[in-house]
Design an enzyme around this catalytic site. Structure first.
Site, mmCIF file in Angstrom:
data_model
loop_
_atom_site.group_PDB
_atom_site.id
_atom_site.type_symbol
_atom_site.label_atom_id
_atom_site.label_comp_id
_atom_site.label_asym_id
_atom_site.label_seq_id
_atom_site.Cartn_x
_atom_site.Cartn_y
_atom_site.Cartn_z
ATOM 1 N N THR B 189 0.860 -1.182 0.000
ATOM 2 C CA THR B 189 0.000 0.000 0.000
ATOM 3 C C THR B 189 0.894 1.228 0.000
ATOM 4 O O THR B 189 1.874 1.295 0.738
ATOM 5 C CB THR B 189 -0.981 -0.030 1.189
ATOM 6 N N GLU B 336 -5.804 -2.307 3.754
ATOM 7 C CA GLU B 336 -5.621 -3.020 5.013
ATOM 8 C C GLU B 336 -6.854 -3.830 5.406
ATOM 9 O O GLU B 336 -6.807 -4.610 6.364
ATOM 10 C CB GLU B 336 -5.309 -2.010 6.145
ATOM 11 N N LYS B 446 -8.361 22.520 8.833
ATOM 12 C CA LYS B 446 -8.731 23.137 10.105
ATOM 13 C C LYS B 446 -8.817 24.642 9.881
ATOM 14 O O LYS B 446 -7.800 25.332 9.865
ATOM 15 C CB LYS B 446 -7.702 22.817 11.191
ATOM 16 N N TRP B 451 -13.507 21.882 11.650
ATOM 17 C CA TRP B 451 -12.953 20.934 10.688
ATOM 18 C C TRP B 451 -13.769 21.022 9.408
ATOM 19 O O TRP B 451 -14.973 20.753 9.412
ATOM 20 C CB TRP B 451 -13.029 19.505 11.231
#
Lengths: 548, 548
Positions: B189, B336, B446, B451
């Site tokens: 990955t 994963e 941010k 956020w």
């Protein structure tokens, strides 16, 4: 052989044991408001199901149930039973699904043998328990189950009634992780000789059975039995191989479920109509009872898919159901196999065939489902040809086969041979991998130097328009070794005799389907054919009565 | 906690390890004559597939491959690759699916890191190998792969060409049983920093992933992606998380499979038309390329179901595809996680909604599939509310998550925390369990004390009718902490400027969807947005270029 590279156990969650609690996650997540119906009595949602499973786990734990204990259930097919399917294994205990059709003596035997610690008993079965109470050795706690406003009076000292215990219990239980090879369920299979034998399945086995089931009865377009939009109603009892494991799969997918309680044919048909039931599994006997109701004639059953097992689906029954628009399929398995091994396999073009030709496919035992190996072998364990003719014993390997018989491994010595589970069924296999069960090894009639399948003969006899049902066993014969003997039941108002059946069978001799010595010389016309507690023809009893 | 009753290991077959060879049983059994197609080049049947897998196993074993060895593949998406998906793990070796889009240096790194013993290389990638040959340390044997009559000349000393080796090999291989926790596959990955990291999956994990996949993308009527009558064509590379594991599921079910080879948009569309492809999985970039072809406009795509993953499915792309009749769904997962974690979940009534409202559901990350747990947590690992607003990091538990990074467990320390795999994705969850990924933790902007999801903003920008694609990153800002900066590509013939985009975004400020500081002050209109080798927006590169 050199070593593969093996994942090392680590203290992270990649080790995610296959536990029954995992099967309860997705259904309520997809469909929290989906319904679970109890006959014409009540219904609730998947959200309620989860709530009640947590309560039941707390009620049982409060009653002293610990991991490794055995909790038995004697109930009709109800959402309560579904709750037990989950809550009891999920706390690490073992669910013993008691066969309530056994004799009281056999029920005592199975309870003592399974070493039940706690038993949930429906009012209707309480008289049985009252009658044998003193013989039951290990049960510490009785819980009463009722469908009425309050439980019936009983001489048994119970902890209380199910709904009352749930109402008092907390609705949050922290279900633990444990070894996926932990035993989750046990029940007893009734052989034709000796005491019932206990089979048992682990969490891992039930999870894998559930997952692979969706890879067969969900994914096949020609057999859309269990899909998210299905409405599922079991018509084989929940004590009988976990209702073939379908409640676990249905719950995993979040489909609507209808539990019928008692198997009253008019009630069953009424529920199918009311809830547009789309999927059931059923033994031929009960299917026949439903087909005989008045109300089925006015029902739209074009959306009803039925997996038939337990005994062979006869051409007669399949045709009759198809004429009502019902989609019929054969499923194959046994108590020892959890049970699913194979199903009918239709190809897209098969659905365009005339009914009778479709029936010829639907009554076959079918093709092994994903993750299952099926083979047919001779008495030495060698595979016999897949030519549709040669007969051999069906043997299987799969991730969900019982390891042995509980506390009686010696009884399982014939079960496992050479790494394969031996089913005791005799079958042929076609070049396209379709299995057709011909008989039980012990029910094959050895006549005129050949093996004659008693099931084949029953099937041919049942094709006579006046015949409702037939049972065939072999009786000793000096000249032929054995000769077939038949019990026949007739449809209402019909009146035929031995010669009519013989004449009917002659056509199959003429066409080369059977040999002439397959025609029974003896037929008894009877009111009822003896059945076992799970609805199969009781050939042992028929043979015993003949000997008497 | 007291002990559960655990099945004892016995020398019978109830111990039936979950091995990839079991997935190869049912497809060929159901459909021996079903087709597996290689683009517009060739095709063969499932019967041939089995034959060729046995030959490949013998060819590799003859070449010295032993259980535990690693066999790497550098090929396009071909039936050959499917053969490798099975044969290599089935002999107990480890399949390394090489990401051929990596730089030659990275390819060398992954080969050395994985300790490849044998590598199969397509002609087209041989020049890469020739250029780095001396840096490759562990490879003992090279096998050449060609699509031509004979393999191209190469300076690499190869054992021979794939087809020639198969032709010479025996077509019977006795695939052994071994521990189901044996590593079956590995691949790398590509993070945005540092070297690629090796993830790896066991036979057990891949079998469970396959089985549970049918319990989601097969069983759901509103998302009939993979059914027995499906025609499957992967449009995410087979080196990328085993083409999301779908080839294993498709083979288990015996469905028709079409392997496209190279991802040329006109070829892909042509294959969809020719073979009536009904199921694909795809990243948005490639989907967009296919949507931009001329030939797609004349195709009947009403039977094409596409699972979009890798990056978020934008409303713009989903709407455009829906107007062509294509059924679009979001799938969520990562390297994963093997990868499947969740999919879009439509309810029956959703299919009656107007297109735009359906799109709003289809672009959501969806609901966890069976056997998967998903949660969103704050930086301390505590769950945040499922109110559709609160954001948290997505964490997961499932039976098919990578244990760690190969030989670099220290890099996996952030991956596994508190028994959960941490995805690095930020999402909200609705009360109905629907997840919506908002951003990668590291890509959240941010700004103004809040956020701001860069993905949300990309989505809103892409809704401007002139915009083809958008990428947003945060750039440091003295006043706001960070401010969004956007790269935008325009549709052919369009010509708009910063103010047009700002005006377009103002409507979302007015409706309260975003705050006013979410409107970028800087937008660069570009020809192409930088992408990673797997087609994701390369935000690291964009940030690096900004810093330069």
């Amino acid at each position: 052989m050199a070593q593969t590279r093996i994942l090392k156990p680590a203290d992270n969650a990649y080790q995610y044991p296959l536990l029954i609690k995992r099967l309860l996650m997705s259904g309520p997540r997809y469909n929290p408001d989906q319904e679970i119906v109890y006959a014409n009595r009540s219904k609730y949602t998947y959200k309620d199901l989860v709530d009640r499973i947590h309560r039941l786990a707390n009620a049982l734990t409060d009653a002293g149930v610990k991991p490794g204990d055995t909790v038995a259930v004697m109930d009709w097919d109800t959402p309560r039973y579904l709750e037990c399917f989950f809550a009891i294994p999920m706390i690490g205990a073992i669910l013993h699904t008691v066969n309530v059709r056994l004799s009281p003596e056999q029920i005592v035997y199975t309870m003592n043998h399974a070493e039940d610690d706690v038993v949930l008993v429906h009012d209707d079965f309480m008289p049985i328990i009252e009658s044998v109470k003193d013989e039951i050795k290990t049960v510490k706690t009785w819980i009463q189950v009722t469908d009425e406003a309050s439980a019936k009076a009983t001489s048994i000292d119970t902890l209380g009634e199910y709904e009352e215990l749930l109402a008092k219990a907390d609705n949050q239980f922290d279900f633990p992780d444990f070894d996926e090879n932990s035993v989750a369920t046990t029940f007893y299979t009734t052989g034709t000789t000796g005491n019932p034998k206990g089979v048992y399945f682990s969490h891992r086995q039930l999870v894998l059975h559930t997952l692979a089931m969706t890879g067969s009865i969900s994914a096949y377009d020609e057999m859309p039995l269990l899909r998210s939009s299905s409405v599922y109603m079991p018509v084989t009892p929940m004590f009988h191989v976990h209702a073939w494991g379908v409640p676990y799969a249905a719950t995993m997918l979040g489909v609507k479920q209808v539990y019928p309680g008692r198997y009253e044919p008019e009630l069953l048909v009424d529920l199918i109509k009311t809830h547009r039931v789309s999927m059931s599994h059923c033994v031929p006997t009960v299917m026949q009872m439903m087909m005989a109701t008045e109300s089925i004639k006015t029902a739209d059953l074009s959306n009803w898919h039925v997996l038939i097992g337990g005994s062979a689906l006869t051409k007669g029954l399949c045709d009759a159901a198809a004429r009502l628009g019902i989609h019929m399929y054969t499923g194959y398995g046994m108590s020892e196999t959890c049970p699913l091994l194979s199903t009918t396999h239709l190809k897209p073009e098969d659905l365009d065939l005339p009914l009778e030709q479709q029936t010829a496919i639907r009554v076959k035992t079918g093709i092994a489902v994903p993750m299952v190996e099926l083979e047919i072998v001779d008495p030495d364990g060698n595979p016999v040809p897949h030519d549709g003719e040669a007969k051999g014993e069906v043997v299987t390997r799969a991730p969900w086969l019982t390891q042995s018989y509980f506390k009686e491994p010696e009884k399982g010595e014939d079960l496992w041979q050479g790494g394969w589970l031996h089913t005791g069924d005799v079958a042929s296999m076609e070049p396209d991998n379709t299995l057709t069960i011909k008989d039980r090894i012990k029910d094959v009639i050895k006549t005129g130097g050949e093996w004659l399948s008693s099931l084949d003969l029953e099937n041919l006899i049942s094709q006579h328009p006046a015949v409702a049902g037939a049972a065939v066993v072999g009786v000793p014969d000096e000249k032929w070794g054995e000769r077939p003997y038949a019990l026949v039941t007739l449809k209402p108002g019909e009146n035929i005799g031995l010669e009519d059946i013989q004449k009917h069978l002659q056509q199959f001799v003429d066409s080369g389907d059977i040999n002439k010595w397959a025609i029974p010389g003896q037929i008894d016309f009877v009111e009822d054919i003896p059945k076992t507690s799970v609805g199969k023809i009781n050939k042992k009893l028929i043979r015993d009565q003949l000997t008497d």
